[in-house]
Design an enzyme around this catalytic site. Structure first.
Site, mmCIF file in Angstrom:
data_model
loop_
_atom_site.group_PDB
_atom_site.id
_atom_site.type_symbol
_atom_site.label_atom_id
_atom_site.label_comp_id
_atom_site.label_asym_id
_atom_site.label_seq_id
_atom_site.Cartn_x
_atom_site.Cartn_y
_atom_site.Cartn_z
ATOM 1 N N GLU A 371 0.789 -1.277 0.215
ATOM 2 C CA GLU A 371 -0.047 -0.037 -0.025
ATOM 3 C C GLU A 371 0.840 1.402 -0.128
ATOM 4 O OE1 GLU A 371 -3.105 -0.317 3.121
ATOM 5 O OE2 GLU A 371 -3.795 -2.010 2.419
ATOM 6 N N LYS A 524 -16.060 0.024 1.903
ATOM 7 C CA LYS A 524 -15.200 -0.940 0.643
ATOM 8 C C LYS A 524 -16.062 -1.459 -0.327
ATOM 9 C CE LYS A 524 -11.245 -2.020 3.604
ATOM 10 N NZ LYS A 524 -10.514 -3.181 4.442
ATOM 11 N N LYS A 575 -8.921 6.684 2.371
ATOM 12 C CA LYS A 575 -7.634 5.946 2.795
ATOM 13 C C LYS A 575 -7.205 5.200 1.679
ATOM 14 C CE LYS A 575 -6.773 1.953 5.809
ATOM 15 N NZ LYS A 575 -7.065 0.999 6.822
#
Length: 919
Positions: A371, A524, A575
């Site tokens: 990430e 998500k 995020k």
């Protein structure tokens, strides 16, 4: 007066002239004289050459000091004697030659040994050596015995390339470690100590010997000579080896210390616990950027949650040596004025954190994680229970060292992914039903904690002024008591975000919010599987005043839909990763694009532009209808001709593909081809995660085996997964399958071996067969809305579930909805990819972008919810549908709050207004 800088310059000039000659005499050509410039150390040919040259000069020239005075006087009195020749004979053809050679060797050996011991021992202290060397060194240190033999061994073996911690290639030396500035800077200090100790002894010995004279004087001169040569080599190494590294390190650390001092001075003297509540309130009402649209509503750039320090399952495979069990630690740039500013801040913070870790004893950076954040190894300090505590302090120090004020310019967000720690405890203890116990499985100490101890861990960090503003997945998804305790203690201070706990599912969100377990929800889309269902989940969260943070997943393709969802809802945060990895940065870049386009859309059309549009519309209608006398509606200037044309196009083909992700493991992607040429296309692709909640939609992979004649024929090779599907048993190998002599079985075996079973060819097949057939040949104008297309996708999942017997025809409404949410037949990756591609096509046919389509769906649903459930109807449904989006959210929350007080189920009320499930 000659300055030290001039002396250094002269030494380098002389060195450059003599280095090739000396290297040639030693049988080594240096070429450019250096290897990797970043590596430094004693890895430059010219440094080694000068090392030997200085040793030679110091040993042999100093031998003149030992010339017998009487013999020299006799030779001078005899005209037949050539004094120069006699001196050379004494230096090179006498017993003195042996002494000089001994001094030459010792100075070479000592200089290299001391210099490389500086590198090696510093690397050991910083745990910066490569794995095998570090483990050997730590075994010696932890043995508890005397280290004298170890030091003696490294001193003797290093110059010969025999010591495990120092590499020798040709005449070059370097520690067995990746480049680390703190390690590079350490050896010049050791060489300086060598010069500082040896040169004064040499001066005293030689000077005293010359003054005293006689036999004892000669002895002192020899002693001085033995110290002179290593001292000169040490001075040379201090000046020339690892050039500038010590100065660079000291300048860097001094600048960081000064910046930290200024930031500390500017910081509030209040404790973090006293400040954080007000900061939370500020973030609820402000965003990094905001643009007011023509209708008065706003589109905002959410706060960024930048994952800069990674651990847990996210680094377990790539960096198994990392000892951080909690999954993510994030920087939140608060004082950034734009997303560009936030990116710069993130890069500075992440790079400084890397420097701090590399310069700290018992810590090292293993690499960059999936990430975009760094994957560290951090030994805990005496006051710590787990290494995460020290890492959080390092993050605070990075904030200060970049001259940012903790809690004002930058805050810290945590995602411990505690379900993984809870699972680790269950596996270790053999207690599959254990709840509320956690194991830090990646650190060598294997600490176990109760839910109360985990809560204390968070509180202690905040009480120590670590600026933690957000905790996501702070407890396991089954540990509801832990979540409630966290809310009781910190609800008014920080964001408490549910992820695995709620899995972007409206019913889960409602249950957890109603029970007082969360005040924010991680969104998500791939946890639930369509954009419409994602909207339902987000509205359910807002109904309970739980804020939205839209998130990526650990394994991501280049699809920025997270930015579309976040800006559509004016979410609290997005995020999407740290300061590196392009598939992360393009998601933040998409927010920047949306903000830029929103600004550009505020510009009014000029009269000429409006006239041009009207003329184009007339020409288009004339071509399509053949009529010359055409009247245009008053607002024709706003007509999007491209959108009109788009509506006329049909979906000619649908392509399913395996889409590469940053982890190498593929996902699924769907591409719609419009028009006869297919030149216009819209694509959607789906991420996948390492850690997953128990109630997530299924990412359909090729290790999932549907029942068939093959599974019946070879039932002994398969195990029942418990959901109607099968897997190959773990002990089944190629030979066993081949022995069955069944081509279909072998093809099935090979497919399930691709990417260790993580391939997505079955999901691709579902896209190109079942899902594609429902849309190929249809014009965009006939597809309806995003709700209509998502409803059709879910209907296909239900139809397939019934046809294969996964659920019966008589299944209850709840069972049918559960099957559609789970997506166990066609797969979330197939369905969400189609939902995204269709959404983008529909948006384009309306002259819009996907984020606008999502906002419209959410807005229309909120308007209908308010109209249906509001007691005091101050606005009609028509007025609500055109209301400012933020104002609509406010009204929606108010009406939902009243409905909650009446014990109404919000998810049911929302599904009435957004009926995505065809039951």
């Amino acid at each position: 007066m000659t300055t030290m800088l001039q002396i250094k310059s002269k030494i380098k000039q002389i060195s450059g002239k003599f280095a090739p000659i000396v290297s040639f005499l030693h049988g080594k050509t240096t070429g450019t004289g250096k290897l990797d410039s970043a590596a430094g150390y004693l890895e430059r040919g010219w440094v080694i050459a000068n090392h030997k040259l200085v040793s030679f000069h110091a040993a042999f020239i100093s031998s003149v000091l030992s010339l017998p005075a009487a013999a020299l006087a006799t030779a001078a009195a005899d005209p037949e004697v050539n004094i120069k020749l006699e001196v050379l004979k004494f230096m090179f053809l006498s017993w003195e030659t042996i002494v000089s050679l001994a001094i030459l060797y010792l100075s070479w050996h000592i200089g290299i040994a001391i210099h490389e011991m500086g590198h090696f021992l510093t690397a050991v202290k910083l745990t910066a050596l490569n794995k095998d060397s570090q483990e050997k060194a730590e075994a010696v240190i932890q043995s508890g015995g005397s280290k004298f033999g170890w030091y003696a061994t490294m001193f003797l073996q290093i110059p010969w390339g025999k010591f495990y911690g120092v590499k020798k290639e040709g005449g070059n030396f370097a520690p067995d470690a990746p480049y680390n500035l703190a390690v590079a800077a350490s050896a010049p200090i050791w060489s300086q100590w060598l010069a500082t100790i040896f040169l004064p002894i040499a001066v005293i010995g030689i000077g005293g010997g010359l003054l005293i004279g006689g036999g004892f004087g000669e002895f002192l001169i020899y002693i001085g000579r033995f110290f002179l040569a290593p001292g000169c080599v040490g001075l040379l190494d201090r000046l020339l080896a690892d050039p500038g590294k010590l100065r660079e390190f000291r300048v860097r650390e001094k600048a960081a210390a000064e910046a930290a001092a200024r930031a500390t001075e500017a910081a509030s003297k209040e404790s973090w616990m006293a400040q954080v509540g007000q900061l939370k309130k500020k973030l609820l009402t402000t965003r990094i950027q905001s643009v007011t649209l023509k209708d008065g509503s706003k589109v905002t750039a959410p706060w960024q949650f930048r994952n800069c320090a990674m651990g847990g399952r996210h680094t377990e495979k790539e960096y198994p040596e990392s000892n951080i069990s909690m999954q993510e630690s994030m920087f939140m740039p608060l004082s950034a004025k734009t997303y560009e500013d936030a990116q710069e801040m993130t890069v500075k913070l992440q790079y400084r954190l890397k420097e701090i870790i590399e310069a700290a004893p018992g810590a090292k950076v293993m690499g960059v994680g999936l990430e975009g954040g760094i994957a560290p190894y951090v030994d805990k300090e005496p006051q710590d229970k787990v290494p995460e505590q020290r890492m959080w302090r390092m993050m605070k120090q990075a904030i200060l060292d970049c001259e940012y004020v903790p809690g004002v310019d930058v805050a810290i967000a945590l995602d411990p992914a505690a379900s993984e720690l809870e699972n680790a405890y269950r596996e270790e203890r053999g207690e599959p039903d254990a709840v509320g116990m956690y194991r830090f499985w990646r650190d060598k100490s294997k600490v176990e904690m109760s839910r109360d101890q985990i809560l204390e861990l968070y509180k202690e960090a905040m009480e120590a002024d670590v600026p933690i503003l957000s905790i996501e997945d702070g407890f396991g998804e089954r540990d509801h008591e832990g979540w409630k305790n966290l809310m009781k203690e910190l609800n008014d201070k920080i964001f408490i975000i549910g992820d695995d706990l709620v899995t972007t599912k409206d019913t889960n969100i409602e249950n957890c919010a109603k029970n007082g377990e969360i005040n924010a929800t991680l969104i998500k889309a791939n946890q639930i599987g369509t954009l419409s269902e994602t909207v339902l989940a987000m509205l359910t969260s807002l109904a309970y005043n739980a804020e939205l943070v839209v998130s990526h997943r650990s394994k991501s393709p280049n699809d920025p839909f997270e930015a579309e969802i976040g800006t559509a809802m004016n979410a609290l945060g997005v995020k999407c990763g740290g300061g590196a990895n392009t598939e992360r940065l393009q998601k933040y870049g998409r927010v920047m694009e949306i903000i830029a386009l929103a600004k550009a859309s505020q510009r009014e059309m000029t009269d000429k532009e409006r006239k041009d549009v009207e003329d184009n519309v007339k020409e288009l209608v004339r071509i399509l209808t053949g009529k010359e006398d055409i009247s245009i509606m008053p607002d024709a200037g706003e007509i999007d001709i491209a959108a009109l044309l788009m509506k006329m196009l049909a979906i000619e083909a649908v392509s399913g593909t395996e889409e590469a992700t940053n982890a190498g493991i593929p996902s699924a992607a769907a591409t719609l081809f419009l028009g006869k040429t297919g030149i216009i296309r819209f694509k959607g692709s789906t991420p996948l995660g390492t850690s997953a909640g128990e109630d997530e939609a299924i990412h359909y992979v090729d290790s999932i085996i549907e029942p068939s004649e093959t599974t019946k024929r070879h039932a002994d090779l398969f195990k029942d997964a418990g959901d109607g599907t099968f897997r190959f048993k773990k002990d089944i190998d190629f030979k066993t399958v081949k022995a069955k002599n069944d081509e279909k079985l072998m093809a099935l075996w090979r497919k399930t071996r691709r990417y260790d079973g993580m391939g997505c060819m079955d999901a691709v097949r579902h896209i190109e067969t079942v899902l594609a057939k429902a849309f190929i040949g249809k014009r965009l104008a006939s597809l309806g809305t995003l709700l209509d297309t998502d409803k059709a996708l879910l209907g296909l999942e239900l139809e397939q579930a019934i046809s294969v017997g996964r659920i019966p025809n008589s299944a209850s409404k709840e069972e049918q909805i559960h099957a559609m949410q789970r997506k166990g037949i066609l797969g979330m990756n197939a369905i969400l990819s189609m939902s995204l591609a269709l959404g983008r096509a529909l948006a384009a046919s309306d002259g819009k972008e996907l984020w606008q389509l999502i906002r419209e769906m959410a807005g229309q649903t909120m308007a209908k919810f308010i109209d249906a459930n509001g007691r005091d109807k101050k606005k009609s449904l028509t007025e609500l549908r055109t209301a400012d989006f933020d104002e609509l959210q406010k009204l929606f929350r108010e009406v939902a709050t009243e409905a909650i007080k009446e014990n109404k189920k919000i998810f049911e009320l929302l599904r009435e207004q957004l009926p995505v499930y065809p039951v």
